[in-house]
Design a protein around this motif. Structure first.
Motif, PDB file in Angstrom:
ATOM      1  N   VAL A 171       4.236   2.172  -1.930  1.00  0.00           N
ATOM      2  CA  VAL A 171       3.786   1.938  -3.433  1.00  0.00           C
ATOM      3  C   VAL A 171       3.663   0.696  -3.888  1.00  0.00           C
ATOM      4  N   LEU A 172       4.936  -0.299  -3.382  1.00  0.00           N
ATOM      5  CA  LEU A 172       4.705  -1.682  -3.554  1.00  0.00           C
ATOM      6  C   LEU A 172       3.819  -2.396  -3.067  1.00  0.00           C
ATOM      7  N   LEU A 173       3.488  -2.117  -1.866  1.00  0.00           N
ATOM      8  CA  LEU A 173       2.175  -2.593  -0.998  1.00  0.00           C
ATOM      9  C   LEU A 173       0.712  -2.485  -1.622  1.00  0.00           C
ATOM     10  N   LEU A 174       0.967  -1.119  -2.097  1.00  0.00           N
ATOM     11  CA  LEU A 174      -0.342  -0.819  -2.890  1.00  0.00           C
ATOM     12  C   LEU A 174      -0.710  -1.636  -4.073  1.00  0.00           C
ATOM     13  N   ALA A 175       0.539  -1.794  -4.862  1.00  0.00           N
ATOM     14  CA  ALA A 175       0.489  -2.533  -6.310  1.00  0.00           C
ATOM     15  C   ALA A 175       0.275  -3.761  -5.773  1.00  0.00           C
ATOM     16  N   GLU A 176       0.675  -4.571  -4.703  1.00  0.00           N
ATOM     17  CA  GLU A 176       0.338  -5.864  -4.442  1.00  0.00           C
ATOM     18  C   GLU A 176      -1.142  -5.987  -4.005  1.00  0.00           C
ATOM     19  N   THR A 177      -1.492  -5.088  -3.154  1.00  0.00           N
ATOM     20  CA  THR A 177      -2.995  -5.045  -2.864  1.00  0.00           C
ATOM     21  C   THR A 177      -3.622  -4.548  -4.183  1.00  0.00           C
ATOM     22  N   ILE A 178      -3.582  -4.008  -4.970  1.00  0.00           N
ATOM     23  CA  ILE A 178      -4.683  -3.591  -6.006  1.00  0.00           C
ATOM     24  C   ILE A 178      -4.468  -4.626  -7.263  1.00  0.00           C
ATOM     25  N   HIS A 179      -3.321  -4.861  -7.649  1.00  0.00           N
ATOM     26  CA  HIS A 179      -3.078  -5.762  -8.875  1.00  0.00           C
ATOM     27  C   HIS A 179      -2.898  -7.298  -8.121  1.00  0.00           C
ATOM     28  N   GLY A 180      -2.153  -7.457  -7.350  1.00  0.00           N
ATOM     29  CA  GLY A 180      -1.935  -8.765  -6.836  1.00  0.00           C
ATOM     30  C   GLY A 180      -1.049  -9.761  -7.863  1.00  0.00           C
ATOM     31  N   THR A 181      -0.296  -9.190  -8.641  1.00  0.00           N
ATOM     32  CA  THR A 181       0.496  -9.981  -9.456  1.00  0.00           C
ATOM     33  C   THR A 181       2.033  -9.864  -9.378  1.00  0.00           C
ATOM     34  N   ASP A 182       2.655 -10.698  -9.617  1.00  0.00           N
ATOM     35  CA  ASP A 182       4.207 -10.468  -9.435  1.00  0.00           C
ATOM     36  C   ASP A 182       4.651  -9.227 -10.453  1.00  0.00           C
ATOM     37  N   GLU A 183       4.101  -9.402 -11.737  1.00  0.00           N
ATOM     38  CA  GLU A 183       4.491  -8.327 -12.731  1.00  0.00           C
ATOM     39  C   GLU A 183       4.019  -6.904 -12.213  1.00  0.00           C
ATOM     40  N   ALA A 184       3.017  -6.694 -11.544  1.00  0.00           N
ATOM     41  CA  ALA A 184       2.674  -5.242 -11.050  1.00  0.00           C
ATOM     42  C   ALA A 184       3.952  -4.855 -10.184  1.00  0.00           C
ATOM     43  N   ILE A 185       4.292  -5.861  -9.187  1.00  0.00           N
ATOM     44  CA  ILE A 185       5.232  -5.471  -8.033  1.00  0.00           C
ATOM     45  C   ILE A 185       6.622  -5.223  -8.976  1.00  0.00           C
ATOM     46  N   ARG A 186       6.759  -6.128  -9.652  1.00  0.00           N
ATOM     47  CA  ARG A 186       8.132  -5.789 -10.505  1.00  0.00           C
ATOM     48  C   ARG A 186       8.246  -4.515 -11.248  1.00  0.00           C
ATOM     49  N   LYS A 187       7.335  -4.238 -12.017  1.00  0.00           N
ATOM     50  CA  LYS A 187       7.072  -2.998 -12.609  1.00  0.00           C
ATOM     51  C   LYS A 187       7.422  -1.863 -11.805  1.00  0.00           C
ATOM     52  N   SER A 188       6.413  -1.980 -10.688  1.00  0.00           N
ATOM     53  CA  SER A 188       6.572  -0.883  -9.670  1.00  0.00           C
ATOM     54  C   SER A 188       7.819  -0.467  -8.909  1.00  0.00           C
ATOM     55  N   ALA A 189       8.438  -1.613  -8.634  1.00  0.00           N
ATOM     56  CA  ALA A 189       9.823  -1.561  -8.155  1.00  0.00           C
ATOM     57  C   ALA A 189      10.790  -0.954  -9.130  1.00  0.00           C
ATOM     58  N   LYS A 190      10.801  -1.461 -10.197  1.00  0.00           N
ATOM     59  CA  LYS A 190      11.799  -0.614 -11.257  1.00  0.00           C
ATOM     60  C   LYS A 190      11.550   0.644 -11.311  1.00  0.00           C
ATOM     61  N   ASN A 191      10.171   1.119 -11.400  1.00  0.00           N
ATOM     62  CA  ASN A 191       9.746   2.605 -11.238  1.00  0.00           C
ATOM     63  C   ASN A 191      10.186   3.412 -10.150  1.00  0.00           C
TER      64      ASN A 191
END
Length: 106
Positions: free
Chosen positions: A39-59
């Protein structure tokens, strides 16, 4: 939502309810650490932002067993979670390469 199902033929209503039941069952399943990393790798690939990865990691931390949550919180609190995810992805590639060299020829 009840109004929408009244206009559908009986077969479609049954199918819709079956799909909703399956979704509810899978929503409550505990994820594995591998699922969360994907999920985190997908967030990084799709959004490419630190904030998207942080939010996904918390979820994802909420869905993992308590013993596996610390890595998600470390990623979420990292100064550069994108770099950390790239490092994790490189480690995954190395594992796959190692597995393929050790597997017997078919």
């Amino acid at each position: 939502m009840a109004g929408k199902t009244q206009n559908l033929p009986p077969k479609q209503v049954t199918d819709r309810h079956a799909i909703l039941r399956v979704i509810n069952v899978y929503r409550d399943l505990i994820m594995t650490l591998t699922d969360a990393i994907i999920v985190l790798l997908l967030a990084e690939t799709i959004h490419g932002t630190d904030e998207a990865i942080r939010k996904s990691a918390k979820n994802m931390a909420k869905r993992l067993p308590r013993s596996k949550r610390s890595i998600m919180y470390e990623i979420a609190e990292s100064k550069s979670p994108r770099e950390l995810m790239r490092h994790i992805a490189l480690g995954l590639d190395g594992d796959e390469a190692e597995m393929s060299t050790n597997s017997p020829e078919i």
